[in-house]
Design a protein around this motif. Structure first.
Motif, mmCIF file in Angstrom:
data_model
loop_
_atom_site.group_PDB
_atom_site.id
_atom_site.type_symbol
_atom_site.label_atom_id
_atom_site.label_comp_id
_atom_site.label_asym_id
_atom_site.label_seq_id
_atom_site.Cartn_x
_atom_site.Cartn_y
_atom_site.Cartn_z
ATOM 1 N N GLN A 90 60.190 37.153 94.341
ATOM 2 C CA GLN A 90 59.781 38.435 94.915
ATOM 3 C C GLN A 90 58.931 38.183 96.146
ATOM 4 O O GLN A 90 58.116 37.241 96.174
ATOM 5 C CB GLN A 90 58.965 39.248 93.906
ATOM 6 N N SER A 116 67.685 49.171 89.916
ATOM 7 C CA SER A 116 67.949 49.882 91.171
ATOM 8 C C SER A 116 69.376 49.718 91.690
ATOM 9 O O SER A 116 69.777 50.416 92.611
ATOM 10 C CB SER A 116 66.983 49.384 92.254
ATOM 11 N N CYS A 145 66.140 47.617 96.506
ATOM 12 C CA CYS A 145 65.278 47.028 95.469
ATOM 13 C C CYS A 145 63.983 47.824 95.338
ATOM 14 O O CYS A 145 63.370 48.197 96.338
ATOM 15 C CB CYS A 145 64.976 45.580 95.847
ATOM 16 N N ILE A 146 63.562 48.022 94.073
ATOM 17 C CA ILE A 146 62.303 48.739 93.822
ATOM 18 C C ILE A 146 61.194 47.778 93.374
ATOM 19 O O ILE A 146 60.130 48.223 92.942
ATOM 20 C CB ILE A 146 62.495 49.856 92.780
ATOM 21 N N GLY A 147 61.504 46.474 93.395
ATOM 22 C CA GLY A 147 60.470 45.479 93.106
ATOM 23 C C GLY A 147 60.049 45.414 91.651
ATOM 24 O O GLY A 147 58.895 45.077 91.360
ATOM 25 N N ARG A 151 67.584 44.473 99.885
ATOM 26 C CA ARG A 151 66.138 44.680 99.763
ATOM 27 C C ARG A 151 65.728 46.101 100.116
ATOM 28 O O ARG A 151 64.628 46.534 99.769
ATOM 29 C CB ARG A 151 65.384 43.667 100.625
ATOM 30 N N ASP A 152 66.584 46.832 100.780
ATOM 31 C CA ASP A 152 66.271 48.239 101.065
ATOM 32 C C ASP A 152 66.425 49.101 99.814
ATOM 33 O O ASP A 152 65.883 50.207 99.747
ATOM 34 C CB ASP A 152 67.192 48.783 102.167
ATOM 35 N N THR A 163 59.734 43.046 96.842
ATOM 36 C CA THR A 163 61.197 43.141 96.762
ATOM 37 C C THR A 163 61.803 41.761 96.569
ATOM 38 O O THR A 163 61.193 40.730 96.834
ATOM 39 C CB THR A 163 61.793 43.802 98.024
ATOM 40 N N ALA A 223 70.329 46.999 93.195
ATOM 41 C CA ALA A 223 70.187 46.244 94.452
ATOM 42 C C ALA A 223 71.009 44.959 94.471
ATOM 43 O O ALA A 223 71.215 44.389 95.533
ATOM 44 C CB ALA A 223 68.715 45.916 94.687
ATOM 45 N N ASP A 272 55.905 42.938 99.688
ATOM 46 C CA ASP A 272 56.218 44.230 99.067
ATOM 47 C C ASP A 272 56.858 44.111 97.689
ATOM 48 O O ASP A 272 57.232 45.131 97.090
ATOM 49 C CB ASP A 272 57.105 45.071 99.994
#
Ligand code: SF4
Length: 64
Positions: A26, A57, A10-12, A7-8, A32, A59, A30
């Motif tokens: 999601q 990303s 991930c750009i959502g 999740r750090d 993510t 992720a 935020d």
């Protein structure tokens, strides 16, 4: 096959939750990724692989 999500990183974008809502959601906070399941059924593995490769990303990771 096991799915991991960072999740750090991930750009959502929401692509994973759009394509496989039974596996991915999601965060309401935020946007993510939230993993709903880590172990896809055998008949979901090809779809999961497609989503992991399409994640913009990087992720998502797979352990086999
Ligand atoms: S597709 Fe990748 S970047 Fe988009 S929400 Fe899912 S994990 Fe995050």
């Amino acid at each position: 096959m096991r799915v991991r999500a960072d999740r750090d990183v991930c750009i959502g974008s929401g692509l994973c939750a759009l394509r496989l809502p039974e596996m991915f959601d999601q965060s309401d906070d935020d946007g993510t990724v939230v993993l709903l399941r880590r172990d896809p059924d055998p008949d979901q593995e090809a779809a999961v692989l497609d989503v992991v490769e399409a994640c913009p990303s990087g992720a998502l990771q797979l352990d086999r």
